[in-house]
Design a protein around this motif. Structure first.
Motif, short mmCIF file in Angstrom:
data_model
loop_
_atom_site.label_atom_id
_atom_site.label_comp_id
_atom_site.label_asym_id
_atom_site.label_seq_id
_atom_site.Cartn_x
_atom_site.Cartn_y
_atom_site.Cartn_z
N GLY A 63 8.20 0.78 69.49
CA GLY A 63 7.91 -0.61 69.86
C GLY A 63 7.93 -1.52 68.64
N LEU A 64 7.37 -1.06 67.53
CA LEU A 64 7.37 -1.86 66.31
C LEU A 64 8.78 -2.01 65.76
CD1 LEU A 64 5.88 -3.39 64.12
CD2 LEU A 64 5.42 -1.21 62.96
N GLY A 65 9.56 -0.92 65.79
CA GLY A 65 10.93 -0.98 65.31
C GLY A 65 11.80 -1.89 66.15
N ALA A 66 11.60 -1.81 67.48
CA ALA A 66 12.35 -2.69 68.37
C ALA A 66 11.97 -4.15 68.13
CB ALA A 66 12.10 -2.31 69.83
N GLY A 67 10.68 -4.38 67.89
CA GLY A 67 10.20 -5.73 67.73
C GLY A 67 10.41 -6.33 66.36
N ILE A 68 10.43 -5.50 65.31
CA ILE A 68 10.55 -6.02 63.95
C ILE A 68 11.90 -6.71 63.73
CG2 ILE A 68 11.60 -4.06 62.72
CD1 ILE A 68 9.37 -4.38 60.62
N PHE A 69 12.86 -6.37 64.55
CA PHE A 69 14.13 -7.07 64.57
C PHE A 69 13.91 -8.58 64.60
CE2 PHE A 69 17.18 -9.32 67.19
CZ PHE A 69 18.43 -8.84 66.84
N PHE A 70 12.92 -9.02 65.37
CA PHE A 70 12.73 -10.44 65.62
C PHE A 70 11.96 -11.14 64.51
CE2 PHE A 70 13.61 -8.41 69.62
CZ PHE A 70 14.60 -9.24 70.14
N ILE A 71 11.34 -10.37 63.63
CA ILE A 71 10.75 -11.01 62.44
C ILE A 71 11.87 -11.56 61.57
CG2 ILE A 71 9.43 -10.61 60.33
CD1 ILE A 71 7.74 -8.62 61.85
N GLY A 72 12.88 -10.73 61.31
CA GLY A 72 14.04 -11.21 60.56
C GLY A 72 14.76 -12.31 61.30
N TYR A 73 14.84 -12.19 62.61
CA TYR A 73 15.52 -13.18 63.44
C TYR A 73 14.84 -14.54 63.34
CZ TYR A 73 18.09 -14.77 67.61
OH TYR A 73 18.92 -15.43 68.48
#
Length: 437
Positions: A63-73
């Motif tokens: 879940g964190l890996g899937a979501g951390i995408f959006f921090i960079g985004y």
């Protein structure tokens, strides 16, 4: 603006036919690019069916890996769109696609939680400018009255990516499960779905024009008519619009739009990242079967999205064409949560949720025309998109953490349904005279 014809001396131009010509020239290739954009973003939902066991990772890590995408985004969204505005769509979108294709493909080399996090973060950062850049790009070609249909057609790539990508992903996982070429099935998934993005990025450089003036496939009268329509559209904007990025930041209505988009995306990403897992939890184990069942909601959404987009433009109505699909998303998530053990009922709920949430995406963007002029669109659209994409971090991480804690996704689906309901309330508080264009 609703007129379909602009007249010059002895040179009538049918704007309706011209818009169709522009759409046929731009949309097919951009549609394919966005299809792979979304596929590369959410294919971790299928990869996790094998990757977590192979690498001994928890649901929370996923879940964190899937979501951390959006921090960079989120961090790169606004600067990326401002860069596109300065250097042109053709150059910047080419760089964007090639970079995210490289990082997405490199996910096949993940060996630990840390490498998973880093590559997802880099993929999100490199991809940040693509979608808001395309929405900005459409404002250079189409006035507000035409954008609902165009954006709906473009964003139908999301459900189509699920419709095609779900069975394709299931086939890859099953066919390459034995470790062909020394790679596991989930590694082949990243490879076969990432490489085409790099090739599309190269093709984009040669096929895309930066704007109307560079479009050699239009004649001079058509170019003039399109530019005049955009000028007229700017003149007809309500007084509530922001005409600079500084004013965008001070406009509370723009921040409300960001919150609404966040609420929509909460529902979208709960489906995109967890649909295969929810179907598997109902008792289905075969990856191919999961893939085909996952395609059903996306098929329904792809049809529904285009129908609603055409209706919104024809009736010049924006609020209810967004609010009703969002309510469908709420009801669908609640059905999926309450009947998770029944494959049939859960699939019906997920189909309803997917139709509603995904249709909410293209129906949302025409609202921005009531608050942003062309000069403020580059930063404003990216800001709204970045706020909405925060849901991409919260939603998968929340679902993963709750699933590890309660061994069920039900509570997470209730929370996400409540957030979508909040979005409906905010949409209906927007005055219709501002956005119904």
């Amino acid at each position: 603006m609703t007129a379909t014809t602009v007249l010059e001396p002895e040179n009538p131009v049918d704007l309706r036919k011209t818009y169709k010509k522009v759409a046929l020239h731009l949309l097919p290739f951009l549609f394919i690019c966005y299809l792979f954009n979304y596929l590369d973003r959410v294919n971790v939902g299928f990869a996790k069916l094998q990757m977590l066991d192979d690498l001994h990772l928890s649901e929370t890590v996923y879940g964190l890996g899937a979501g951390i995408f959006f921090i960079g985004y989120v961090l790169c969204g606004v600067p990326s769109n401002l860069t596109l505005y300065k250097v042109g769509a053709r150059r910047w979108l080419t760089v964007t696609m090639i970079l995210w294709g490289i990082f997405s493909t490199c996910l096949l080399f993940v060996t630990s939680a840390t490498s998973f996090y880093v590559l997802r973060l880099l993929t999100g950062a490199s991809e940040a400018g693509f979608f808001p850049g395309i929405i900005l790009y459409f404002t250079l070609w189409f006035p507000s009255a035409e954008r609902g249909r165009i954006i709906a057609l473009f964003m139908s790539a999301i459900p189509i990516s699920g419709l095609i990508g779900s069975p394709f992903s299931g086939w890859i996982l099953k066919s390459f499960a034995s470790g062909m070429g020394g790679l596991a099935g989930w590694q082949w998934l990243y490879l076969l779905q990432g490489l085409p993005t790099i090739l599309l990025g190269i093709g984009l450089f040669f096929l895309l024009n930066d704007g109307i003036d560079q479009a050699k496939w239009l004649n001079e009268n058509e170019r003039h008519a399109l530019k005049q329509a955009l000028i007229d559209d700017e003149k007809n904007r309500p007084a509530t619009v922001s005409d600079s990025f500084a004013r965008v930041l001070r406009n509370p209505s723009v921040w409300v739009l960001g919150i609404i988009y966040f609420c929509i995306q909460c529902g979208v990403y709960s489906i995109n990242f967890w649909l295969p897992t929810i179907i598997k939890s109902s008792g289905i184990a075969n990856p191919m079967t999961i893939g085909w069942l996952s395609a059903i909601p996306y098929l329904a959404a792809s049809i529904f999205m285009v129908i609603v987009g055409r209706s919104a433009d024809a009736k010049r109505e924006r609020r209810w064409h967004l609010a009703v699909p969002m309510l469908m998303g709420v009801v669908g998530l609640l059905i999926a949560a309450n009947f998770a053990s029944s494959t049939t009922v859960a699939t019906i709920g997920l189909t309803l949720a997917t139709m509603g949430a995904l249709t909410g995406l293209p129906m949302f963007w025409p609202l921005s025309g009531g608050f942003l002029t062309a000069s403020a669109a580059a930063g404003g659209l990216a800001l709204i998109n970045s706020l909405g994409q925060c849901a991409g971090f919260l939603s998968p991480y929340l679902v993963g953490w709750i699933k590890d804690t309660t061994h069920s996704t039900d509570l997470a689906l209730y929370i996400l349904a409540a957030l979508m309901l909040l979005g409906v309330v905010l949409v209906l508080r927007i005055p219709g005279r501002v956005v119904n264009r």
